[in-house]
Write a protein that holds these residues in place. Structure first.
Motif, mmCIF file in Angstrom:
data_model
loop_
_atom_site.group_PDB
_atom_site.id
_atom_site.type_symbol
_atom_site.label_atom_id
_atom_site.label_comp_id
_atom_site.label_asym_id
_atom_site.label_seq_id
_atom_site.Cartn_x
_atom_site.Cartn_y
_atom_site.Cartn_z
ATOM 1 N N ILE A 27 42.929 46.551 48.029
ATOM 2 C CA ILE A 27 41.944 45.992 47.074
ATOM 3 C C ILE A 27 40.735 46.704 47.186
ATOM 4 O O ILE A 27 39.764 46.895 45.805
ATOM 5 N N TYR A 28 40.141 47.095 48.634
ATOM 6 C CA TYR A 28 38.561 47.310 48.400
ATOM 7 C C TYR A 28 38.213 49.406 48.411
ATOM 8 O O TYR A 28 37.780 49.719 48.793
ATOM 9 N N GLY A 29 39.407 49.859 48.691
ATOM 10 C CA GLY A 29 38.913 50.946 48.218
ATOM 11 C C GLY A 29 39.311 52.197 49.566
ATOM 12 O O GLY A 29 39.632 50.958 50.556
ATOM 13 N N LEU A 78 23.269 42.937 47.659
ATOM 14 C CA LEU A 78 24.243 41.436 48.628
ATOM 15 C C LEU A 78 25.858 41.534 47.769
ATOM 16 O O LEU A 78 25.473 41.144 47.499
ATOM 17 N N ASN A 79 26.040 42.099 49.183
ATOM 18 C CA ASN A 79 27.370 41.550 49.188
ATOM 19 C C ASN A 79 27.635 40.709 51.170
ATOM 20 O O ASN A 79 28.019 41.298 51.234
ATOM 21 N N ALA A 80 27.662 39.642 50.181
ATOM 22 C CA ALA A 80 27.425 38.433 51.098
ATOM 23 C C ALA A 80 29.065 38.570 51.488
ATOM 24 O O ALA A 80 29.305 37.502 52.612
ATOM 25 N N THR A 84 29.991 34.468 50.373
ATOM 26 C CA THR A 84 30.184 34.457 49.417
ATOM 27 C C THR A 84 30.278 33.210 48.588
ATOM 28 O O THR A 84 29.558 32.214 48.151
ATOM 29 N N HIS A 85 31.576 33.152 49.011
ATOM 30 C CA HIS A 85 32.985 31.285 48.922
ATOM 31 C C HIS A 85 32.251 30.687 49.640
ATOM 32 O O HIS A 85 32.263 28.780 49.452
ATOM 33 N N THR A 86 31.597 30.662 50.658
ATOM 34 C CA THR A 86 31.769 29.090 51.634
ATOM 35 C C THR A 86 29.787 28.381 52.116
ATOM 36 O O THR A 86 29.712 27.361 52.495
ATOM 37 N N HIS A 105 30.603 43.044 44.304
ATOM 38 C CA HIS A 105 31.758 43.109 45.295
ATOM 39 C C HIS A 105 32.459 44.737 45.029
ATOM 40 O O HIS A 105 31.786 44.882 43.767
ATOM 41 N N LEU A 106 33.030 44.915 45.992
ATOM 42 C CA LEU A 106 34.119 46.240 45.545
ATOM 43 C C LEU A 106 34.662 45.534 44.864
ATOM 44 O O LEU A 106 35.062 45.847 43.518
ATOM 45 N N SER A 107 35.634 44.593 44.792
ATOM 46 C CA SER A 107 36.662 43.975 44.038
ATOM 47 C C SER A 107 36.076 43.128 43.065
ATOM 48 O O SER A 107 34.534 42.197 42.668
ATOM 49 N N ASN A 108 36.754 42.252 41.952
ATOM 50 C CA ASN A 108 36.260 40.998 41.401
ATOM 51 C C ASN A 108 36.164 40.231 41.466
ATOM 52 O O ASN A 108 37.939 39.914 41.431
ATOM 53 N N PRO A 109 36.040 39.434 42.265
ATOM 54 C CA PRO A 109 36.274 38.185 43.199
ATOM 55 C C PRO A 109 36.949 36.763 41.367
ATOM 56 O O PRO A 109 37.727 35.961 42.354
ATOM 57 N N GLY A 110 36.621 37.179 40.357
ATOM 58 C CA GLY A 110 37.195 36.093 39.392
ATOM 59 C C GLY A 110 38.275 36.029 38.864
ATOM 60 O O GLY A 110 39.294 35.387 38.280
ATOM 61 N N ALA A 111 38.954 37.785 39.898
ATOM 62 C CA ALA A 111 40.124 38.161 39.189
ATOM 63 C C ALA A 111 40.902 37.623 40.110
ATOM 64 O O ALA A 111 42.226 37.727 40.320
ATOM 65 N N ARG A 112 40.545 37.015 41.505
ATOM 66 C CA ARG A 112 41.454 37.121 42.824
ATOM 67 C C ARG A 112 41.812 35.402 43.190
ATOM 68 O O ARG A 112 41.840 34.720 41.935
ATOM 69 N N GLU A 113 42.145 34.922 44.344
ATOM 70 C CA GLU A 113 42.685 34.005 44.404
ATOM 71 C C GLU A 113 41.424 32.643 44.598
ATOM 72 O O GLU A 113 40.073 33.282 44.095
ATOM 73 N N PHE A 115 40.072 30.701 46.104
ATOM 74 C CA PHE A 115 39.370 29.770 46.311
ATOM 75 C C PHE A 115 37.886 30.884 46.206
ATOM 76 O O PHE A 115 36.648 30.911 46.510
ATOM 77 N N ARG A 116 38.102 32.404 45.767
ATOM 78 C CA ARG A 116 37.024 33.197 45.714
ATOM 79 C C ARG A 116 36.023 33.280 43.972
ATOM 80 O O ARG A 116 35.431 34.229 43.742
ATOM 81 N N HIS A 117 36.732 31.344 43.544
ATOM 82 C CA HIS A 117 35.954 32.166 41.908
ATOM 83 C C HIS A 117 34.961 31.123 42.154
ATOM 84 O O HIS A 117 33.727 31.210 41.606
HETATM 85 C C1 DQA Z 1 34.201 41.039 48.341
HETATM 86 C C2 DQA Z 1 34.999 39.966 48.075
HETATM 87 C C3 DQA Z 1 35.078 38.409 48.296
HETATM 88 O O1 DQA Z 1 35.545 37.745 48.243
HETATM 89 C C4 DQA Z 1 35.771 39.458 50.135
HETATM 90 O O2 DQA Z 1 35.574 38.014 51.026
HETATM 91 C C5 DQA Z 1 35.027 40.173 50.888
HETATM 92 C C6 DQA Z 1 34.435 41.210 50.001
HETATM 93 C C7 DQA Z 1 34.110 42.240 47.486
HETATM 94 O O3 DQA Z 1 33.514 43.002 48.235
HETATM 95 O O4 DQA Z 1 34.697 42.425 47.283
HETATM 96 O O5 DQA Z 1 34.673 40.698 52.366
HETATM 97 O O6 DQA Z 1 33.294 40.371 48.969
#
Ligand code: DQA
Length: 152
Positions: A27-29, A78-80, A84-86, A105-113, A115-117
């Motif tokens: 997911i994160y490389g 900012l990569n929280a 981010t989600h809480t 964000h490294l990943s695309n939270p909108g395309a994941r679970e 709770f990350r939306h």
């Molecule tokens: C993240 C995405 C978040 O949903 C996740 O909790 C992370 C990393 C990202 O960089 O893709 O810890 O912020």
């Protein structure tokens, strides 16, 4: 004032990002946070900016750094991470600062679970860059430099 004399871009990282490279690499490389820091520093320098690069697993520490950036920085990348989600407190801290905050964000939270939306950061940030792996940070530095440049 030349840009090299400008205030730094703060690159702030939340929980578990110290484990990048080992943590869910599919997911994160494979890049470590140190790799990302070096790449961000070089990218910022190419725009004439310095960076302050930090990571914490303590939410209050991240909020304190946002307060610091409020007067000491010209923009924040900012990569929280999970906060981010809480975190309403993080949302409030981003709202409290006038300089641009670029949610990253490294990943695309909108395309994941689901709770990350939800992102409490997006609601307060200038913009969002997500889904491009370590490259997201470099695109965010480009955006921060463009926002912070004296002509903008
Ligand atoms: C993240 C995405 C978040 O949903 C996740 O909790 C992370 C990393 C990202 O960089 O893709 O810890 O912020």
């Amino acid at each position: 004032m030349t840009q090299s004399a400008a205030k730094p871009i703060y690159v702030l990282n939340g929980p578990n990002l110290n484990l990048l490279g080992e943590r869910e690499p599919e997911i994160y490389g494979r890049a470590t946070l140190a790799d990302i820091e070096a790449a961000c520093r070089a990218r910022a320098q190419s725009h004439g900016f310095h960076i302050v690069f930090r990571q914490t697993n303590v939410e209050g520490e991240l909020i304190g750094w946002l307060h610091e950036a409020r007067s000491a920085g010209c923009a924040v990348v900012l990569n929280a991470a999970g906060w981010t989600h809480t975190s309403v407190a993080l949302h409030d801290a981003v709202k409290a600062i006038a300089i641009p905050v670029i949610e990253t964000h490294l990943s695309n939270p909108g395309a994941r679970e689901p709770f990350r939306h939800v992102s409490y950061v997006s609601m307060a940030a200038k913009g969002v860059i997500a889904g491009f792996g370590a490259q997201s940070y470099l695109l965010a530095i480009d955006a921060a430099a463009a926002c912070a440049a004296p002509s903008s």
